[in-house]
Write a protein that holds these residues in place. Structure first.
Motif, PDB file in Angstrom:
ATOM      1  N   UNK A 193       0.823  -1.216   0.000  1.00  0.00           N
ATOM      2  CA  UNK A 193       0.000   0.000   0.000  1.00  0.00           C
ATOM      3  C   UNK A 193       0.855   1.264   0.000  1.00  0.00           C
ATOM      4  N   UNK A 194       2.149   1.122   0.156  1.00  0.00           N
ATOM      5  CA  UNK A 194       3.021   2.289   0.173  1.00  0.00           C
ATOM      6  C   UNK A 194       3.185   2.853  -1.245  1.00  0.00           C
ATOM      7  N   UNK A 195       3.541   4.117  -1.297  1.00  0.00           N
ATOM      8  CA  UNK A 195       3.773   4.766  -2.597  1.00  0.00           C
ATOM      9  C   UNK A 195       5.198   4.545  -3.082  1.00  0.00           C
ATOM     10  N   UNK A 196       6.136   4.571  -2.156  1.00  0.00           N
ATOM     11  CA  UNK A 196       7.542   4.346  -2.485  1.00  0.00           C
ATOM     12  C   UNK A 196       8.164   3.489  -1.393  1.00  0.00           C
ATOM     13  N   UNK A 197       9.227   2.771  -1.767  1.00  0.00           N
ATOM     14  CA  UNK A 197       9.917   1.918  -0.801  1.00  0.00           C
ATOM     15  C   UNK A 197      11.423   2.071  -0.950  1.00  0.00           C
ATOM     16  N   UNK A 198      12.084   2.196   0.193  1.00  0.00           N
ATOM     17  CA  UNK A 198      13.541   2.193   0.256  1.00  0.00           C
ATOM     18  C   UNK A 198      13.976   0.927   0.970  1.00  0.00           C
ATOM     19  N   UNK A 199      15.182   0.452   0.713  1.00  0.00           N
ATOM     20  CA  UNK A 199      15.707  -0.698   1.446  1.00  0.00           C
ATOM     21  C   UNK A 199      17.220  -0.546   1.574  1.00  0.00           C
ATOM     22  N   UNK A 200      17.825  -1.399   2.405  1.00  0.00           N
ATOM     23  CA  UNK A 200      19.218  -1.177   2.797  1.00  0.00           C
ATOM     24  C   UNK A 200      20.234  -2.002   2.015  1.00  0.00           C
ATOM     25  N   UNK A 201      19.785  -3.009   1.254  1.00  0.00           N
ATOM     26  CA  UNK A 201      20.705  -3.821   0.453  1.00  0.00           C
ATOM     27  C   UNK A 201      20.035  -4.225  -0.852  1.00  0.00           C
ATOM     28  N   UNK A 202      20.849  -4.589  -1.844  1.00  0.00           N
ATOM     29  CA  UNK A 202      20.296  -5.121  -3.081  1.00  0.00           C
ATOM     30  C   UNK A 202      19.645  -6.481  -2.851  1.00  0.00           C
ATOM     31  N   UNK A 203      20.165  -7.246  -1.882  1.00  0.00           N
ATOM     32  CA  UNK A 203      19.559  -8.541  -1.554  1.00  0.00           C
ATOM     33  C   UNK A 203      18.131  -8.353  -1.047  1.00  0.00           C
ATOM     34  N   UNK A 204      17.912  -7.334  -0.214  1.00  0.00           N
ATOM     35  CA  UNK A 204      16.556  -7.068   0.267  1.00  0.00           C
ATOM     36  C   UNK A 204      15.676  -6.538  -0.855  1.00  0.00           C
ATOM     37  N   UNK A 205      16.231  -5.714  -1.720  1.00  0.00           N
ATOM     38  CA  UNK A 205      15.480  -5.202  -2.866  1.00  0.00           C
ATOM     39  C   UNK A 205      14.935  -6.361  -3.705  1.00  0.00           C
ATOM     40  N   UNK A 206      15.797  -7.345  -3.971  1.00  0.00           N
ATOM     41  CA  UNK A 206      15.377  -8.498  -4.763  1.00  0.00           C
ATOM     42  C   UNK A 206      14.339  -9.329  -4.019  1.00  0.00           C
ATOM     43  N   UNK A 207      14.540  -9.519  -2.709  1.00  0.00           N
ATOM     44  CA  UNK A 207      13.597 -10.319  -1.920  1.00  0.00           C
ATOM     45  C   UNK A 207      12.224  -9.658  -1.862  1.00  0.00           C
ATOM     46  N   UNK A 208      12.195  -8.348  -1.698  1.00  0.00           N
ATOM     47  CA  UNK A 208      10.913  -7.629  -1.671  1.00  0.00           C
ATOM     48  C   UNK A 208      10.166  -7.804  -2.991  1.00  0.00           C
ATOM     49  N   UNK A 209      10.894  -7.780  -4.078  1.00  0.00           N
ATOM     50  CA  UNK A 209      10.240  -7.902  -5.381  1.00  0.00           C
ATOM     51  C   UNK A 209       9.765  -9.331  -5.650  1.00  0.00           C
ATOM     52  N   UNK A 210      10.648 -10.304  -5.391  1.00  0.00           N
ATOM     53  CA  UNK A 210      10.327 -11.703  -5.708  1.00  0.00           C
ATOM     54  C   UNK A 210       9.242 -12.249  -4.793  1.00  0.00           C
ATOM     55  N   UNK A 211       9.336 -11.971  -3.484  1.00  0.00           N
ATOM     56  CA  UNK A 211       8.423 -12.589  -2.521  1.00  0.00           C
ATOM     57  C   UNK A 211       7.229 -11.723  -2.135  1.00  0.00           C
ATOM     58  N   UNK A 212       7.334 -10.405  -2.326  1.00  0.00           N
ATOM     59  CA  UNK A 212       6.259  -9.513  -1.885  1.00  0.00           C
ATOM     60  C   UNK A 212       5.691  -8.659  -3.008  1.00  0.00           C
ATOM     61  N   UNK A 213       6.287  -8.739  -4.192  1.00  0.00           N
ATOM     62  CA  UNK A 213       5.870  -7.904  -5.320  1.00  0.00           C
ATOM     63  C   UNK A 213       5.923  -6.419  -4.961  1.00  0.00           C
ATOM     64  N   UNK A 214       6.939  -6.056  -4.185  1.00  0.00           N
ATOM     65  CA  UNK A 214       7.138  -4.669  -3.776  1.00  0.00           C
ATOM     66  C   UNK A 214       8.403  -4.148  -4.453  1.00  0.00           C
TER      67      UNK A 214
END
Length: 470
Positions: A193-214
């Motif tokens: 539901x967020x408009x934008x998302x920041x994260x602290x590593x590229x590994x988390x960026x990939x995990x958010x996209x693959x597992x959460x569609x964020x």
């Protein structure tokens, strides 16, 4: 039943107050544009949330009014307190309900916390954005989303980790609360539901996209400008200050000259103010911690026992002063273990440093040690970021994405257990301070890297996002 009734009554009273505030605020600001204000929020201690303080300072630097919202246990950095653009908004910290099953206590706490947090968010001036740290995300993400609906604001989530993996440190991976948090997929659902998302590593960026569609943007933790190597005169001043309270900083012998002022590491000629490092000084090793389950300090203590044994066996190693800074729930437990150790060549102290003194000590140390093991394997230790800002080489314990920060044998070393750490300490400090082979090489590489500072990284990554809502 009485406790449940009391909690329900408190919830209804707070809900009524929230509703009244909502109506009043919406009438007062219906025609306003929020003045570009930003609410930077964390359902935790602001003084121990450096990244959110950095966000607030970066926003203030660009002329944004900031409401910095969270608990006020420890004092935020002086730059935050001095900023005319940043207003601290304290959130009253709830103490846990002590009646009934733990699951019931937790549910009641979350409900009351949600109402309280929403009330606080709706008392502030209308924000254009709410920038929220996760974790803790329950109930903060849902509350921030509701507040954004009322204010017609944009929600930005800064993903540091996942809440259920943090909970697993305290309760274990198979605890019902952890399983509920994981399978209820609260963060996954509300994070979308967020408009934008920041994260602290590229590994988390990939995990958010693959597992959460964020879809998220990586904003690496970077050191603030005040994390840098400390000039020798400032080092001496800091050592003398710490020597008033901590034995390891006091001189081992009397000064040769009556005009000299000494610490364990430095000596100043009081006639001309000239400072030098003392001959035969100990090596200064520093580690910082929140004293929680994700850092096993028995690893360091066992490595120090081996280091002491190396000296007793004749290795040409310096004495060590080991400083472990921070506050947290396991500090008393580890202090108990430390008090049982009887070293001749190693001194350990566990101070809580003022915010302004911590960077000075990092910039004065010879080696940093990091025992942070990510609960998710997707975040990086900010303490290492700060150490690198001070050009301080690091020994860090291995976990999956650590390579995004620590380059083994380039800016530090990675170890997996106490034996490997002990061998690394022996190798790095052999012949110290006359010989500083690897330590010098690592420090030289850190100086040459010219890494981005927080302000530069933030301007490149976050500032463009804010411009999309203007």
């Amino acid at each position: 039943m009485a406790a449940a009734g009391a909690a329900l009554a408190l919830g209804l009273a707070l809900a009524a107050a929230v509703l009244a505030t909502v109506l009043r605020r919406r009438r007062a600001t219906a025609a306003g544009d929020g003045g570009g204000r930003v609410c930077v929020a964390v359902l935790g201690d602001l003084g121990r949330s450096p990244r959110m303080q950095y966000h607030a300072l970066s926003l203030a630097r660009h002329g944004r009014g900031v409401d910095l919202l969270g608990y006020l246990r420890d004092r935020p950095h002086g730059d935050v307190l001095r900023s005319g653009e940043i207003r601290l908004v304290p959130v009253a910290e709830l103490r846990g309900l002590r009646v009934g099953p733990k699951l019931f206590q937790y549910v009641v706490k979350v409900i009351v916390q949600a109402i309280q947090l929403l009330y606080t968010m709706l008392k502030i001036d209308k924000p254009s954005y709410i920038l929220l740290q996760n974790p803790p995300g329950l109930p903060a993400i849902a509350v921030a989303w509701v507040a954004c609906l009322f204010w017609r604001s944009k929600l930005i989530i800064d993903w540091h980790n996942y809440g259920y993996t943090i909970m697993s440190l305290n309760h274990g991976k198979n605890h019902p609360l952890v399983q509920i948090a994981k399978w209820f997929v609260y963060e996954k659902l509300f994070g979308r539901l967020s408009d934008y998302n920041l994260c602290v590593t590229n590994a988390m960026k990939e995990d958010l996209w693959v597992n959460c569609n964020i879809k998220a943007v990586t904003l690496y933790d970077k050191p603030a400008s005040y994390f840098k190597e400390t000039p020798l005169e400032l080092q001496h001043r800091l050592y003398m200050k710490l020597a008033k309270d901590y034995e390891p900083f006091k001189p081992r012998t009397e000064a040769v000259s009556s005009n000299a002022q000494r610490s364990a590491f430095t000596e100043m000629d009081e006639k001309n103010g000239h400072v030098i490092k003392t001959r035969g000084r100990p090596a200064l090793l520093i580690s910082s911690t929140s004293w929680t389950e994700d850092e096993d300090f028995s690893v360091l203590l066992k490595a120090l026992e081996d280091y002491e044994r190396y000296i007793n066996e004749g290795a040409k190693l310096p004495s060590l002063v080991c400083v472990i800074t921070g506050k947290g729930p396991l500090k008393d437990y580890y202090n108990g273990l430390i008090n049982k150790l009887h070293f001749k060549h190693i001194q350990i102290c566990t101070p809580w440093l003022e915010a302004e003194d911590y960077p000075l000590l990092l910039g004065s140390a010879d080696l940093g040690v990091c025992l942070h093991k990510s609960s998710s394997g997707l975040d990086l230790p900010m303490k290492v970021v700060d150490m690198f800002g001070c050009c301080l080489p690091v020994c860090a314990i291995y976990f999956d994405c650590l390579h995004e920060l620590v380059k083994h044998d380039e800016n530090g070393l990675i170890f997996r257990d106490s034996n490997e750490l002990a061998e690394q300490l022996k190798m790095l400090f052999l012949g110290f301070p006359t010989l500083e082979g690897k330590l010098h090489s690592f420090r030289k590489n850190l100086r040459a890297s010219k890494q981005l500072r927080w302000d530069e990284s933030w301007d490149q990554t976050v500032l463009p996002l804010l411009g999309q809502n203007e």
